[in-house]
Design an enzyme around this catalytic site. Structure first.
Site, PDB file in Angstrom:
ATOM      1  N   THR A  75       3.461  -1.174   7.577  1.00 12.13           N
ATOM      2  CA  THR A  75       3.587  -1.230   6.124  1.00 12.13           C
ATOM      3  C   THR A  75       4.294  -2.509   5.711  1.00 12.13           C
ATOM      4  OG1 THR A  75       5.682   0.008   6.144  1.00 12.13           O
ATOM      5  CG2 THR A  75       3.647   1.276   5.847  1.00 12.13           C
ATOM      6  N   ASN A  83       6.753  -3.604   2.848  1.00 15.17           N
ATOM      7  CA  ASN A  83       7.630  -3.091   1.797  1.00 15.17           C
ATOM      8  C   ASN A  83       7.995  -4.218   0.838  1.00 15.17           C
ATOM      9  OD1 ASN A  83       7.638  -1.045   3.775  1.00 15.17           O
ATOM     10  ND2 ASN A  83       9.646  -0.339   3.141  1.00 15.17           N
ATOM     11  N   GLU A 142       6.073   1.340  -0.060  1.00 14.97           N
ATOM     12  CA  GLU A 142       5.570   1.052   1.282  1.00 14.97           C
ATOM     13  C   GLU A 142       4.051   0.907   1.204  1.00 14.97           C
ATOM     14  OE1 GLU A 142       7.824   3.276   4.521  1.00 14.97           O
ATOM     15  OE2 GLU A 142       8.137   4.595   2.801  1.00 14.97           O
TER      16      GLU A 142
END
Length: 202
Positions: free
Chosen positions: A44, A46, A103
């Site tokens: 992910t 962020n 995310e």
């Protein structure tokens, strides 16, 4: 807990995003909780959650949209300036986070095979090289589902796999696919959104 039963194959109207979407968020890619790749196998990106202050009524949950990364800092291998994405906004009840996070899982172009198309065998998720610090811009185009807690890590990963497929199918519809066509969108408002998405200062 996640309710039992099959998931809807797509999310949002076939006619395209409706208010409050598209929603614009941006920021540098920052380090998250360190669980996405290591524990879940789901990379992910962020970004700081402060941008959510402009959208106080936005629900926590899972969304789909499109992203662009500053090409001065990161160039995608297939030279695709805009990529599909699925993302979570919230606290992740399974891990009981205390702070809200954004995310983003960046998926491969819709023209590429989907690594999450089937649950048969080991599930793999699209992975890009690390790009911490790279400016990222995000257009949220629709809402998929609320946040849930899960009975196991495997159940969480499977639901995220389905989220990826729901996002892909949702973005393949013509009214959404135009947001992935930088510079080629037919409608003026879509062109304006994609211009913002890719308008990084050199």
């Amino acid at each position: 807990m996640r309710p039992d039963g099959p998931r809807d194959p797509v999310a949002g109207s076939d006619d395209g995003p409706s208010a409050p979407y598209p929603i614009r968020l941006s920021g540098p890619v920052i380090k998250g909780f360190g669980r996405g790749s290591k524990e879940l196998g789901i990379p992910t990106a962020n970004i700081p959650a402060e941008g959510l202050d402009e959208y106080p009524d936005l629900s926590v949950g899972v969304y789909y949209g499109v992203v662009a990364l500053d090409p001065a800092r990161f160039a995608y291998e297939d030279d695709a300036p805009i990529l599909p994405a699925v993302l979570s906004i919230g606290y992740n009840p399974f891990y009981k986070n205390k702070t809200k996070s954004i995310e983003i899982h960046i998926m491969p172009p819709l023209s590429a095979p989907s690594p999450t198309a089937t649950a048969d065998g080991p599930v793999t998720f699209h992975k890009l090289p690390d790009f911490y610090g790279t400016p990222l811009r995000l257009l949220i185009l629709g809402y998929i589902r609320p946040e849930f807690d899960y009975v196991s890590l495997d159940a969480l990963v499977e639901d995220i796999r389905v989220d990826c497929e729901v996002a892909r199918r949702s973005l393949q519809r013509p009214a959404y696919a135009s947001y992935l066509a930088a510079g080629r969108a037919d409608e003026e408002d879509v062109r304006g959104q994609t211009s913002w998405l890719t308008g990084f200062e050199s």
